[in-house]
Design an enzyme around this catalytic site. Structure first.
Site, PDB file in Angstrom:
ATOM      1  N   GLU A 231      -2.448   1.772   2.015  1.00 55.18           N
ATOM      2  CA  GLU A 231      -1.655   0.963   3.470  1.00 55.18           C
ATOM      3  C   GLU A 231      -1.973  -0.773   3.843  1.00 55.18           C
ATOM      4  O   GLU A 231      -3.662  -0.781   4.032  1.00 55.18           O
ATOM      5  CB  GLU A 231      -1.433   1.486   4.108  1.00 55.18           C
ATOM      6  CG  GLU A 231      -2.438   1.937   4.621  1.00 55.18           C
ATOM      7  CD  GLU A 231      -1.564   3.410   6.267  1.00 55.18           C
ATOM      8  OE1 GLU A 231      -0.723   4.043   6.176  1.00 55.18           O
ATOM      9  OE2 GLU A 231      -2.407   3.470   6.917  1.00 55.18           O
ATOM     10  N   HIS A 273      -0.028   5.113  11.586  1.00 49.85           N
ATOM     11  CA  HIS A 273      -1.873   5.744  11.500  1.00 49.85           C
ATOM     12  C   HIS A 273      -2.418   4.781  12.066  1.00 49.85           C
ATOM     13  O   HIS A 273      -2.466   3.100  12.254  1.00 49.85           O
ATOM     14  CB  HIS A 273      -2.257   5.537  10.250  1.00 49.85           C
ATOM     15  CG  HIS A 273      -2.106   5.970   9.369  1.00 49.85           C
ATOM     16  ND1 HIS A 273      -1.810   6.431   7.945  1.00 49.85           N
ATOM     17  CD2 HIS A 273      -1.859   7.487   9.695  1.00 49.85           C
ATOM     18  CE1 HIS A 273      -0.833   6.977   7.410  1.00 49.85           C
ATOM     19  NE2 HIS A 273      -1.142   8.428   8.474  1.00 49.85           N
ATOM     20  N   ASP A 294      -5.190  -8.738  -9.052  1.00 46.05           N
ATOM     21  CA  ASP A 294      -6.108  -9.430 -10.217  1.00 46.05           C
ATOM     22  C   ASP A 294      -7.706  -8.671 -10.554  1.00 46.05           C
ATOM     23  O   ASP A 294      -8.463  -9.613 -11.041  1.00 46.05           O
ATOM     24  CB  ASP A 294      -6.824 -10.502  -8.835  1.00 46.05           C
ATOM     25  CG  ASP A 294      -5.490 -11.582  -8.481  1.00 46.05           C
ATOM     26  OD1 ASP A 294      -4.561 -11.086  -9.063  1.00 46.05           O
ATOM     27  OD2 ASP A 294      -5.765 -12.356  -6.971  1.00 46.05           O
ATOM     28  N   ALA A 295      -8.261  -7.794  -9.534  1.00 44.56           N
ATOM     29  CA  ALA A 295      -8.970  -7.187  -9.716  1.00 44.56           C
ATOM     30  C   ALA A 295      -8.492  -6.031 -11.026  1.00 44.56           C
ATOM     31  O   ALA A 295      -9.660  -5.325 -11.478  1.00 44.56           O
ATOM     32  CB  ALA A 295      -9.979  -6.192  -8.983  1.00 44.56           C
ATOM     33  N   ALA A 297      -6.277  -4.564 -11.036  1.00 46.64           N
ATOM     34  CA  ALA A 297      -5.122  -2.468 -11.466  1.00 46.64           C
ATOM     35  C   ALA A 297      -3.567  -3.203 -11.632  1.00 46.64           C
ATOM     36  O   ALA A 297      -3.343  -4.134 -11.181  1.00 46.64           O
ATOM     37  CB  ALA A 297      -5.072  -2.247  -9.405  1.00 46.64           C
ATOM     38  N   PRO A 300       2.442  -3.105  -9.003  1.00 40.59           N
ATOM     39  CA  PRO A 300       4.384  -3.119  -9.000  1.00 40.59           C
ATOM     40  C   PRO A 300       4.687  -4.167  -8.142  1.00 40.59           C
ATOM     41  O   PRO A 300       3.720  -4.880  -7.573  1.00 40.59           O
ATOM     42  CB  PRO A 300       4.874  -1.816  -8.548  1.00 40.59           C
ATOM     43  CG  PRO A 300       4.076  -1.106  -7.642  1.00 40.59           C
ATOM     44  CD  PRO A 300       2.724  -2.015  -8.043  1.00 40.59           C
ATOM     45  N   THR A 301       5.808  -4.761  -8.220  1.00 39.12           N
ATOM     46  CA  THR A 301       6.102  -5.689  -7.070  1.00 39.12           C
ATOM     47  C   THR A 301       6.640  -5.678  -6.117  1.00 39.12           C
ATOM     48  O   THR A 301       6.649  -6.106  -4.871  1.00 39.12           O
ATOM     49  CB  THR A 301       7.264  -6.623  -8.449  1.00 39.12           C
ATOM     50  OG1 THR A 301       8.053  -5.925  -8.006  1.00 39.12           O
ATOM     51  CG2 THR A 301       7.242  -7.754  -8.833  1.00 39.12           C
TER      52      THR A 301
END
Ligand code: Q5B
EC number: 2.3.3.8
Length: 608
Positions: A231, A273, A294-295, A297, A300-301
């Site tokens: 989050e 939180h 970029d890493a 993973a 999704p959009t």
């Protein structure tokens, strides 16, 4: 942290602060999964010890309760998870104590609002001692089919719907406990289900991070794919980005960072939180989603597309033969709690007690239907309360006044009578009020104070059968029975019992009829011809006059009178009254600091 499994099907926890519901939910989960041992080994409830009864399936089990963390750990050395339900005020101190126990490996802290400086100390201690902290501000976590922390995953229905009673292949980690429920559902719909799910909690400094758990999941062979729900706020997701970039995670990761809507607000927004606030650009959901993508993973959009991304990644693995089909089984039904079933009208249960004299369920207690407020407002006395609770009706004032006079006159008769003597001896032996009172009350019987019922029975029988006093007394003599209500140790024909005279005077003035009492007087006249101590005593006076009260008040039917005499209500008056005196004697002895009583030798006839 890293390494691998945190829990197994034999993991047992110590539960800090007794909370019936979450513990029962853990045990229900155990039963659903077919665990053989309950996952809660012990409960720590500071200051109290013993057992708490809970259900394990249909069976009731007693879980030991310990007064301290140290005692619980010593008693359950194999319980290595500490589930901390302490308040935010004491959560840090109790968690630190738990971490310091050599047997504790994992600590889950549920409380929200733990000071950040305290959490930092916990994290530092846990890391340097190779222990794991989950939370604070977390619902906990779950290993499907094996172990559940507290309320994780919600109701049993939800757990069944999410197939959490058996392991799947997905490792899931989230910040939010609430959203993890949503994702357990999503993951169950589009994959073979969760293997382990952890909610790290929404604080700025979580005890363990998203990447800690992802790296751990990477080492668990049963986990084939990892789902992450981050989050906005904080930089936690970037350590996962680093781990991905460094190739430390070789399982597919599908991730989403929620909070993309924060940009729609003009100023900084604080979400639910403590850690979920839109800070700088780097902490935005958009930036973190981009960095994760970029890493390497799968990102999704939008959150709506998260489910499809999870499904696609899972299907790929499945088609590539990297995931075996899960063996499905139908979990056993959890027996419904009786109270819930009764409330929903599904079952009916017989009661175990029937009661008619008072009711404490409404706004105010009622005695025989009369509310407390009426008793006070209408100036009821003790006699009225006795008539409501014993006779279940409001008796006329002269009757309740008579009852009160009986209570007052019988309240005490000095320290030398049997009951007071016993009470005094008991109090002087150092016993408490109730023991001293009871030891005195236990002397009440056919010779001392407990002859009222028999007096009423025999006088009624003799009078109703039309026996003359002579016939009555002589027939009793033939049977070897002393006339109850006649005779006294110190009262004589020329030294009458004042109490008897007072009762007779009141009744002669107020009762419509005193036929039974006058009959008892005739009996006394006859017994006095035999011996000067065979006077009517207080038991005889009350017994005969109560017959007159019952018969003359018009408030009782004949069968009711017979029942009252048969059951033996009237000794109750003496018991109640004399309790007042016996309590007084107890206090008196204590106040006078009287030592242990020992009866003098000189007063005992020692004989062979
Ligand atoms: N004889 C009360 O007896 C007492 C006779 C009788 C025919 C009788 C005795 C008795 C019936 C039970 C009763 C309540 C044990 C008493 C009370 C509360 C108290 C106490 C307090 C308070 C006293 C001598 C001779 C014998 C007996 C005969 C005795 N009673 N015959 N009917 N009722 N009464 N209890 O003085 O031929 O020599 O063998 O059992 O109503 O408990 O203040 O202390 O407020 O605390 O010990 O007032 O009367 O006489 O046993 O030596 O008998 O009289 O058969 O004849 P005593 P005993 P014989 S009120």
């Amino acid at each position: 942290m890293a390494t691998g499994q945190l829990f197994s099907r034999t993991t047992q926890a110590l539960f800090y602060n007794y909370k019936q519901l979450p513990i029962q939910r853990m045990l229900d989960f155990d039963f659903l999964c077919g665990r053989e041992t309950p996952s809660v080994a012990g409960i720590i409830n500071p200051g109290s010890e013993g057992f708490q009864k809970l259900f394990f399936g249909q069976e009731e089990i007693a879980i030991p309760v310990h007064g301290s963390i140290e005692a619980a750990c010593a008693a359950h050395p194999t319980a290595d998870v500490f589930i901390n339900f302490a308040s935010f005020r004491s959560a840090a101190a109790s968690s630190m104590s738990a971490l310091k126990q050599p047997t504790i490996r994992v600590v889950a802290i549920i409380a929200e609002g733990v000071p950040e400086s305290d959490t930092k100390h916990l994290i530092a201690y846990a890391r340097s001692n190779n222990k794991v902290v989950i939370g604070p501000a977390t619902v906990g976590g779950i290993q499907a089919g094996a172990f559940r922390i507290g309320d994780t995953a919600g109701t049993i229905d939800n757990i069944i719907a999410c197939k959490l009673y058996r392991p799947g292949s997905i490792g899931f980690v989230s910040k939010s406990g609430g959203m993890s429920n949503e994702l357990y559902n999503t993951i169950a719909r589009v994959t073979d289900g969760i293997y382990e799910g952890i909610a790290i909690g929404g604080d700025v400094f979580p005890g363990s991070t998203l990447s800690d758990h992802v790296l751990r999941f990477n080492n668990i062979p049963q986990i084939k794919m990892i789902v992450v729900l981050g989050e906005l706020g904080g930089q936690d997701e970037y350590s996962l980005v680093e781990a991905l970039k460094q190739g430390k995670v070789n399982k597919p990761v599908v991730a989403w960072v929620s909070g993309t809507c924060a940009r729609l607000f003009k100023s900084e927004v604080q979400f639910g939180h403590a850690g979920a606030k839109s800070g700088g650009e780097l902490e935005s959901a958009q930036a973190k989603n981009q960095a994760l993508k970029d890493a390497g993973a799968v990102v999704p959009t939008s959150f709506e597309a998260f489910e499809a991304s999870i499904k696609e990644a899972f299907d790929k693995l499945f088609e590539a033969g990297k995931i075996e089909s899960v063996k499905e089984f139908t979990p056993p039904p959890i027996p419904e709690d009786l109270n819930t079933a009764i409330k929903s009208g599904k079952v009916r249960a017989p009661t175990h007690i029937i009661s008619t004299i008072s009711d404490d369920r409404g706004e105010e207690p009622c005695y025989a239907g009369v509310p407390m407020s009426s008793i006070v407002e209408q100036g009821y006395g003790v006699g009225d309360v006795i008539s409501l609770l014993w006779f279940k009706r409001s008796l006329p004032r002269y009757c309740t006044k008579f009852i009160e006079i009986c209570i007052m006159l019988c309240a005490d008769h000095g320290p030398c009578v049997s009951g007071a003597h016993n009470t005094i001896v008991t109090a002087r032996a150092g016993k408490d009020l109730v023991s001293s009172l009871v030891s005195g009350l236990l002397t009440i019987g056919p010779r001392f104070g407990g002859a009222i019922d028999d007096a009423a029975r025999y006088f009624k029988d003799a009078y109703d059968r039309g026996l003359t006093p002579y016939e009555f007394v002589e027939s009793m003599k033939k049977k070897g029975i002393r006339v109850p209500g006649i005779g006294h140790r110190i009262k004589r024909g020329d030294n009458r019992d004042k109490r008897v005279e007072l009762l007779q005077e009141f009744a002669r003035t107020n009762f419509p009829s005193v036929k039974y009492m006058e009959y008892a007087v005739q009996v006394e006249t006859y017994t006095l011809t035999k011996a000067n101590n065979l006077v009517m005593n207080v038991d005889g006076a009350i017994g005969s006059l109560f017959l007159d009260l019952l018969a003359g008040s018009g408030m009782f039917t004949k069968p009711e009178i017979d029942e009252i005499v048969e059951i033996g209500y009237l000794n109750g008056l003496f018991v109640l009254a004399r309790s007042i005196g016996l309590i007084g004697h107890t206090f008196d002895q204590k106040r006078l600091k009287q030592p242990l009583y020992r009866h003098p030798w000189e007063d005992v006839l020692y004989t062979k």
